[in-house]
Design a protein around this motif. Sequence first.
Motif, PDB file in Angstrom:
ATOM      1  N   ARG A 138      31.935  30.657  34.767  1.00  0.00           N
ATOM      2  CA  ARG A 138      32.501  31.493  33.698  1.00  0.00           C
ATOM      3  C   ARG A 138      33.948  31.079  33.523  1.00  0.00           C
ATOM      4  O   ARG A 138      34.705  31.053  34.499  1.00  0.00           O
ATOM      5  CB  ARG A 138      32.446  32.976  34.070  1.00  0.00           C
ATOM      6  N   GLU A 140      36.808  32.180  33.084  1.00  0.00           N
ATOM      7  CA  GLU A 140      37.617  33.395  33.149  1.00  0.00           C
ATOM      8  C   GLU A 140      39.016  33.140  32.577  1.00  0.00           C
ATOM      9  O   GLU A 140      39.597  32.077  32.805  1.00  0.00           O
ATOM     10  CB  GLU A 140      37.759  33.853  34.611  1.00  0.00           C
ATOM     11  N   ARG A 149      37.948  36.154  41.942  1.00  0.00           N
ATOM     12  CA  ARG A 149      37.703  35.896  40.523  1.00  0.00           C
ATOM     13  C   ARG A 149      37.812  34.404  40.269  1.00  0.00           C
ATOM     14  O   ARG A 149      38.849  33.885  39.877  1.00  0.00           O
ATOM     15  CB  ARG A 149      38.657  36.687  39.624  1.00  0.00           C
ATOM     16  N   GLY A 150      36.723  33.715  40.581  1.00  0.00           N
ATOM     17  CA  GLY A 150      36.696  32.274  40.388  1.00  0.00           C
ATOM     18  C   GLY A 150      36.154  31.938  39.010  1.00  0.00           C
ATOM     19  O   GLY A 150      35.762  32.822  38.247  1.00  0.00           O
ATOM     20  N   GLU A 405      34.408  45.273  42.435  1.00  0.00           N
ATOM     21  CA  GLU A 405      32.994  45.277  42.047  1.00  0.00           C
ATOM     22  C   GLU A 405      32.297  44.088  42.696  1.00  0.00           C
ATOM     23  O   GLU A 405      32.498  42.957  42.298  1.00  0.00           O
ATOM     24  CB  GLU A 405      32.865  45.187  40.518  1.00  0.00           C
ATOM     25  N   VAL A 406      31.461  44.377  43.696  1.00  0.00           N
ATOM     26  CA  VAL A 406      30.743  43.287  44.363  1.00  0.00           C
ATOM     27  C   VAL A 406      29.322  43.121  43.829  1.00  0.00           C
ATOM     28  O   VAL A 406      28.697  42.084  44.018  1.00  0.00           O
ATOM     29  CB  VAL A 406      30.717  43.459  45.900  1.00  0.00           C
ATOM     30  N   GLN A 408      26.194  44.744  40.747  1.00  0.00           N
ATOM     31  CA  GLN A 408      25.879  45.642  39.642  1.00  0.00           C
ATOM     32  C   GLN A 408      24.377  45.639  39.396  1.00  0.00           C
ATOM     33  O   GLN A 408      23.725  44.596  39.467  1.00  0.00           O
ATOM     34  CB  GLN A 408      26.618  45.193  38.373  1.00  0.00           C
ATOM     35  N   GLY A 442      28.030  39.245  43.684  1.00  0.00           N
ATOM     36  CA  GLY A 442      28.939  38.123  43.854  1.00  0.00           C
ATOM     37  C   GLY A 442      29.038  37.813  45.345  1.00  0.00           C
ATOM     38  O   GLY A 442      29.548  38.623  46.121  1.00  0.00           O
ATOM     39  N   ARG A 445      32.701  36.867  46.306  1.00  0.00           N
ATOM     40  CA  ARG A 445      33.538  38.054  46.158  1.00  0.00           C
ATOM     41  C   ARG A 445      33.258  39.054  47.274  1.00  0.00           C
ATOM     42  O   ARG A 445      34.164  39.743  47.747  1.00  0.00           O
ATOM     43  CB  ARG A 445      33.315  38.699  44.785  1.00  0.00           C
TER      44      ARG A 445
END
Length: 575
Positions: A138, A140, A149-150, A405-406, A408, A442, A445
């Motif tokens: 992504r 980002e 946040r890679g 947030e790890v 969802q 993630g 993460r």
Amino acid sequence: MRMSRYLLNTLKEVPREAEILSHQLMLRACMIKKVAAGIYTYMPIGYRVIRKIEAIIREELDREGCIELLMPAVQPAELWQESKRWDFYGKVRFKDRKGADFCMGPTHEEVITDVVRRELKSYRQLPVNLYQIQTKFRDEIRPRYGLMRGREFIMKDAYSFDVNDTASEKSYWAMYHAYARIFHRCGLKFRAVEADSGAIGGSYTHEFHVLADTGEDTVLSCDHCEYTANIEKAECRKPEHVKPDAFFKMEKKETPRKKTVEEVAEFLGVTPDKLIKTMIFSTEDGTSIAVLVRGDHEVNVVKVKNFLGLDALELADEEMIQSATSGPSGFSGPVGLKIRILADLAVKEMVNAVTGANEKDMHWVNVNPERDFKVDEYHDFRLAEKGERCPRCEEGRYEQFKGIEVGQVFRLGKKYSESMNCSFLDENGKEKPAVMGCYGIGVGRTAAAAIEQNNDENGIIWPVNIAPYDVMLLNLDIQDDSVNEAAQELYENLQNAGMEVLYDDRDVRAGFKFKDADLIGLPIQVIVGKRGLKEGLIEVKVRRTQDRVKVSPQKAPARVEALLESLKEQEEQRR
Ligand code: ATP
Ligand code: MG
């Protein structure tokens, strides 16, 4: 593993590029190396943590009957054009030698829907839940905080397919509970929180947040009942109706250069909750909308967007404010305003309020909703705040946390199965679209979040289940034959008892070894030195508590095993 032969060079200094602790510690402990912004190599010791987390995920998902497959990182444009996301979803695109369009997969709804639609024929094949652990890309806007946040990162993504909503809901909750088990086993303190699911009707979603001050998300949680939600979603309690004493006559007052709520309130000698804040927004097609909230409240843009069923909504610029209100920014108000007006429920209860007059340096006082202006729709449009009363129970109040947030879990409904024609024949031979859910974790993460929660001034403190090795064996006198012999024997015995051992057999000072052992943070340290051995003893240290015991080398493996077991139990119970 012998450290003398391992690729593990620790750093003493805190690398300047790393802002948060987990990123600093991952770099210092040689877990990751940066290749480009948001793109990392997982170094041997870091990769072991990744694999441990992956193994826990696999075990728990397999237990739920999920099936592992592996989809490609490169995806053709056609699939994204079918779901109508090719232009809308930001991603890295490229062409092959024939000029065909491809992208690096940021997620796999399109590919999995294509896989399943080709295999799915009958309702008898459902439910099915397919997952993979795979690299996503992504692009980002702000890659940062290392693995947190890679741009390229490892994700476990799963997709469920069911015959109807009821069955899909069952799959959803099965995944929800599997996630809870996964994060407990990782030794993390976390909360499952209700989150915003966008404007898609009928869908809902939970995010799993590891509680940590460095988290980018804000989570509100009732201190009395179970209700926990991302601040974007957190509901506000309906305000109580208080019967007003008197409605005064509306009057215009000069408020020279007073624009902000605080400035106007101070100038007029009232409290901010007496003001009605009027925010002008513009939609994608250029329409202006006014949203009113009480002066001491903030607009929750996500709630407004969802109410309007829009993907995007932006604050209007000066020019738009002028054309919508005929006045400059800072003096907008609902009296005489000709555009659509939405108002938060708290505004309905306001009496003799202050609002902008849509005129430079002017405000109205003693304004009353309905008498002096009409609202098109009242709804919960504001951000909930810590300390306010819970919307779900009578006793509780909101507490506020920061969360990472790890994972969802998300109910997708028929969004993709309808647009991409993924259907099956039901018992009556009728064709129906499958009902889908999607579920992400993630992996990198999660490792970073674990460090954010488990560290001290000396370094990382790995939860046993995801530690790269169980035991750090320190040989303090590499020049001494008896020490070498005892350490070698321990190295073998610990491994024979089923433990994973990193053996520091490097020819460096003892102080250096102690520092590295604490930095790398394996749960247990076994320390072998000349002085202790003379008394027939070695030392066992628990990294988390710093507790030390002396035991004979013969008794060490059993002792270490018992310590690991009890640590593990405590960590899995963390709440
Ligand atoms: P965020 O809001 O943090 O950008 P997201 O909600 O867009 O994440 P999802 O699409 O829900 O992410 O992806 C599933 C999981 O993948 C997330 O819960 C998170 O743990 C992980 N993840 C997402 N983006 C990244 C990233 N850039 N780097 C590392 N992990 C990520
Ligand atoms: Mg998410």
